[in-house]
Design an enzyme around this catalytic site. Structure first.
Site, PDB file in Angstrom:
ATOM      1  N   ARG A  22       0.820  -1.224   0.000  1.00  0.00           N
ATOM      2  CA  ARG A  22       0.000   0.000   0.000  1.00  0.00           C
ATOM      3  C   ARG A  22       0.847   1.265   0.000  1.00  0.00           C
ATOM      4  NH1 ARG A  22      -3.907  -0.061   4.834  1.00  0.00           N
ATOM      5  NH2 ARG A  22      -2.042  -0.841   5.876  1.00  0.00           N
ATOM      6  N   LYS A  41      -1.053   4.390  -1.345  1.00  0.00           N
ATOM      7  CA  LYS A  41      -2.013   4.913  -0.371  1.00  0.00           C
ATOM      8  C   LYS A  41      -1.296   5.837   0.619  1.00  0.00           C
ATOM      9  CE  LYS A  41      -4.130   3.350   3.945  1.00  0.00           C
ATOM     10  NZ  LYS A  41      -5.412   4.048   3.956  1.00  0.00           N
ATOM     11  N   CYS A  53     -25.029   1.999   0.726  1.00  0.00           N
ATOM     12  CA  CYS A  53     -24.391   3.229   0.243  1.00  0.00           C
ATOM     13  C   CYS A  53     -23.885   3.059  -1.188  1.00  0.00           C
ATOM     14  CB  CYS A  53     -23.242   3.644   1.151  1.00  0.00           C
ATOM     15  SG  CYS A  53     -22.009   2.365   1.458  1.00  0.00           S
ATOM     16  N   GLU A  94     -27.000   6.404   1.309  1.00  0.00           N
ATOM     17  CA  GLU A  94     -26.203   7.532   0.832  1.00  0.00           C
ATOM     18  C   GLU A  94     -27.039   8.375  -0.112  1.00  0.00           C
ATOM     19  OE1 GLU A  94     -24.438   9.712  -2.191  1.00  0.00           O
ATOM     20  OE2 GLU A  94     -25.006   7.660  -2.669  1.00  0.00           O
ATOM     21  N   HIS A 139     -17.023  10.679   2.668  1.00  0.00           N
ATOM     22  CA  HIS A 139     -15.835  10.344   1.890  1.00  0.00           C
ATOM     23  C   HIS A 139     -15.073  11.597   1.455  1.00  0.00           C
ATOM     24  CE1 HIS A 139     -18.231   6.652   1.656  1.00  0.00           C
ATOM     25  NE2 HIS A 139     -17.076   6.041   1.571  1.00  0.00           N
TER      26      HIS A 139
END
Length: 771
Positions: A15, A18, A656, A678, A707
């Site tokens: 990752r 990220k 969502c 959502e 988000h």
């Protein structure tokens, strides 16, 4: 036999991307450091594929956030709210990230673009916004820069793009009264300009991903496809075009798709194995086939004998020189490298021997190409024998089957999926019991996972922290969360889920039949990666999983605390699932396990229990004629998990980032007392489905987007609640965020929830009179 890959994981083996993105967003590294990390990951991916023996290696499959957003920036489909703020000379990545995440700096407050699921996967893409007067222009050379970067390293590079028709179909009309496919005449010239720049710089191959070709298409959509690829082929006769379809079969689209003027048609023979015969019957002599025989979406080793039967069938029909081999789809959906999994306490050697990650999957493609050529090397012969042994080991393993679980599934009856009374009767009992105000406020479940909380779990796993010390620390987090929720005025509280690493992994760790990885990360969206559990055997719950923590939270307050569970369909969808029995059967096993937990929570005095099912819509088959069969067993599985309680116990569910219009009847059939969804990014547009259907139960439309790091103000949320109240009876309305708050920071969480509670309270007096 040529080998190719359609795409490779871009987040890095551990990752790294990220971490670099999040460091850039927080100001800890500059843009040059972020770009350098992206370049390092790309180069490592290309070199690995070349060394393994892949002939055609994808480029432009790398992304700092999302491949659809990359295309949006490339073709200049940038919504005006961003282009008005970001000037051309500014860093284009800041504009790019603003579109994905929103922007709240320097006096500007801009909402993020919508995000939804990529077909039936757990990957989320950023939805393009289209306007009637839409203009397109080439505004990014990322595709060319990366092609030249790969070419300089000696890579046989094949640029990859979301195809022009799928790109439009993935988007959303923001103006009423027009169809986004009407924009194709404006969009196609930009794609042609892209191809011109590539061919001028030596590109011989290009891959267009057109996954909509495995879906139900209108005659108008079919005509657009034929016109687009006819235009491209006429303009670039020397360019070799790979048309990639995946996630299903061409079915009724076969006859005309095989006649499109492309060089190679890629077929997903994992999710659409039966299409090979019909394609071979229809294929013109000019077309080559790419056989996607290695599963790009699961972690099980390829069964070489099964794949070879398909390969040999194709060789006999059209010859080896007209065939390519590849994974079924991009390996974006696979973890990086199985060799990194060295911890036998989470992944036994027996189960690991049945598995393959992205690095192993491209090796499988190369081995199959050698086997299919009928002149395999000694190394390939050894690999083939090892594969046969692994398949036999899995078939005969005693780890997989449990007689008691199989019997319980066999004995499922209709009564097991029914509540005692209808919703109208339950609602009265629940209102009398819970005594909640109008517009009751709550959250979806999780609170910020700080470094300190993650450290506690890490220390426990490494035996640095004792069970007693860990429990004490988590209890302190729960106490603080309950006290804080009371102070800001929430009506229904949650315990915060501080003990949970992931909403699926946490449950899988406590259920039989699951295995886990340490580095099996898969991108979900942007910098968000998940580590799906692996369902390898029959699923059972031996001990309570959440009861102690939830009951402890309830002891701290007189307000109701929700029990928080993940539903059976979502656990299935967000895991790597066994491939030796039907998904329906596996889901029913999970449903029975969750049912036990629901009943134990009720016995512990928990009056509200939320069973999250965000993946119900995601699991919907791509073809409409297969929907009802799936919905029948998926909805029944939820009801099995939820229906073992008394009428007074209020069952919630959460969904969502899904479009609900087409399945609203099935959502109602879930019969949850309250559903939270959502809606904030779409400005409550998603509520239309519930209104048109006259959804009978209670509903909590999300009033702010979790988000995005931006904090909406009270007035903004009031406006959204008013929109909802104009559509839904106020007695049935809840007020909540869009989703869980795990990924947010505490300060923004506090600020946003204070505004949310304020908005609900401000509206209560007005609507109390009306009620």
């Amino acid at each position: 036999m040529i080998t190719q890959n359609l795409g490779y994981p871009r987040i890095g083996a551990k990752r790294e991307l990220k971490k670099a993105c999040e460091q850039y967003w927080s100001g800890k590294i500059d843009i040059s450091a972020l770009l350098q990390e992206g370049k390092r990951i790309r180069e490592e991916n290309w070199k690995l594929q070349k060394q393994t023996g892949i002939d055609l290696i994808p480029v432009n499959d790398f992304s700092f956030y999302d491949q659809v957003l990359d295309m949006t920036q490339t073709v200049g489909a940038i919504p005006k709210r961003y282009s008005d703020v970001f000037l051309e000379e500014e860093n284009p990545l800041d504009l790019y990230f603003a579109m994905a995440r929103g922007y709240q700096h320097n006096g500007f407050d801009i909402t993020a673009m919508e995000m939804t699921k990529w077909f039936d996967t757990n990957y989320h893409y950023i939805v393009p916004e289209f306007y009637q007067d839409q203009k397109f222009s080439l505004t990014s050379t990322k595709f060319l820069d990366e092609f030249l970067e790969a070419k300089s390293l000696g890579i046989n590079a094949k640029p990859v793009f979301v195809g022009p028709v799928s790109y439009l179909l993935l988007g959303k009309e923001k103006d009423k009264g027009f169809n986004r496919l009407q924009l194709i005449d404006k969009l196609l010239p930009v794609y042609l300009e892209i191809l011109s720049k590539l061919t001028e710089n030596g590109a011989e191959w290009v891959q267009f991903d057109e996954p909509f070709l495995v879906m139900d298409l209108t005659e108008a959509e079919k005509e657009v496809y034929q016109s687009v690829y006819k235009t491209i082929a006429a303009r670039f006769p020397e360019l070799k075009i790979v048309l990639a379809t995946y996630f299903g079969a061409l079915e009724d689209n076969t006859e005309w798709v095989v006649k499109l003027p492309v060089n190679v048609l890629h077929l997903d023979l994992v999710r659409g194995e039966n299409q090979l015969d019909s394609v071979l019957k229809s294929i013109p002599d000019s077309l080559k086939l790419s056989l996607g025989v290695v599963d790009g979406r699961n972690i099980w080793k390829n069964n070489f004998e099964n794949s070879l039967s398909l390969i040999k069938k194709a060789v006999l029909a059209i010859g080896e020189d007209r065939l390519m081999l590849a994974p079924s789809c991009s390996l974006l959906h696979s973890p990086f490298d199985l060799e990194n999994e060295t911890d036998e306490t989470t992944l036994s050697l027996e189960v690991k021997n049945w598995m393959a990650f992205a690095k192993q999957k491209i090796k499988e493609v190369v081995v199959l190409a050698d086997l299919g050529a009928n002149t395999p090397s000694d190394e390939t012969k050894i690999a083939f024998e090892a594969n046969k042994k692994a398949m036999l080991s899995k078939q005969e393993s005693k780890l997989i089957h449990k007689a008691a679980v199989q019997k319980a599934v066999h004995n499922i009856t209709e009564d097991l999926s029914k509540r005692t009374s209808k919703f109208e009767a339950r609602q009265v009992l629940q209102q009398n019991s819970l005594r909640l105000p109008l517009f009751p406020t709550t959250t979806i479940g999780s609170f910020p996972q700080t470094k300190d909380v993650r450290l506690l779990r890490s220390q426990l796993k490494r035996n640095v922290l004792s069970e007693e010390a860990y429990e004490k620390a988590i209890k302190a987090e729960i106490e603080n969360a309950i006290k804080w929720q009371e102070e800001i005025g929430l009506d229904v509280l949650v315990h915060g889920e501080f003990e949970r690493n992931d909403m699926v992994e946490y449950f899988g760790e406590q259920l039989e039949g699951f295995a886990f990885t340490k580095f099996g990360w898969v991108q979900s969206y942007g910098s968000r990666a998940v580590k799906p559990p692996i369902i390898y055997g029959d699923v059972d719950r031996v001990n309570p999983m959440t009861v102690a923590w939830t009951a402890y939270a309830q002891e701290q307050t007189d307000l109701p605390v929700k029990g928080m569970l993940t539903g059976p369909v979502t656990i299935l969808q967000w895991s790597f699932v066994r491939n030796d029995q039907s998904r329906e059967k596996t889901t029913n096993q999970i449903a029975l396990a969750i049912r036990k937990e629901v009943q134990d929570l009720e016995k512990a005095g928990i009056k509200i229990i939320q069973i999250d099912e965000p993946a119900i819509r995601e699991g919907l088959p791509l073809r409409r004629d297969a929907w009802q069969a799936y919905l029948d067993w998926a909805i029944k599985a939820f009801r099995i998990s939820a229906s073992g309680v008394e009428d007074e116990t209020q069952i919630h569910t959460h969904m969502c980032y899904s479009e609900f219009n087409d399945i609203i009847e099935s959502i109602a059939a879930m019969d949850a007392d309250v559903i939270t969804i959502e809606t904030s990014r779409s400005q409550m547009e998603l509520l239309d489905a519930f209104v048109d259907f006259k959804y009978p139960n209670e509903i909590g439309p999300g009033v702010y987007d979790i988000h995005s790091p931006r904090v909406p103000n009270k007035e903004e949320m009031e406006d959204l609640i008013k929109k909802a109240a104009a559509l839904i009876p106020v007695r049935n309305l809840w007020v909540n965020p869009d989703c869980g708050l795990k990924t947010r920071g505490w300060q923004e969480t506090n600020d946003a929830l204070v505004e949310m509670v304020g908005a609900a309270k401000a509206l209560r007096e007005k609507y109390q009179v009306e009620v």
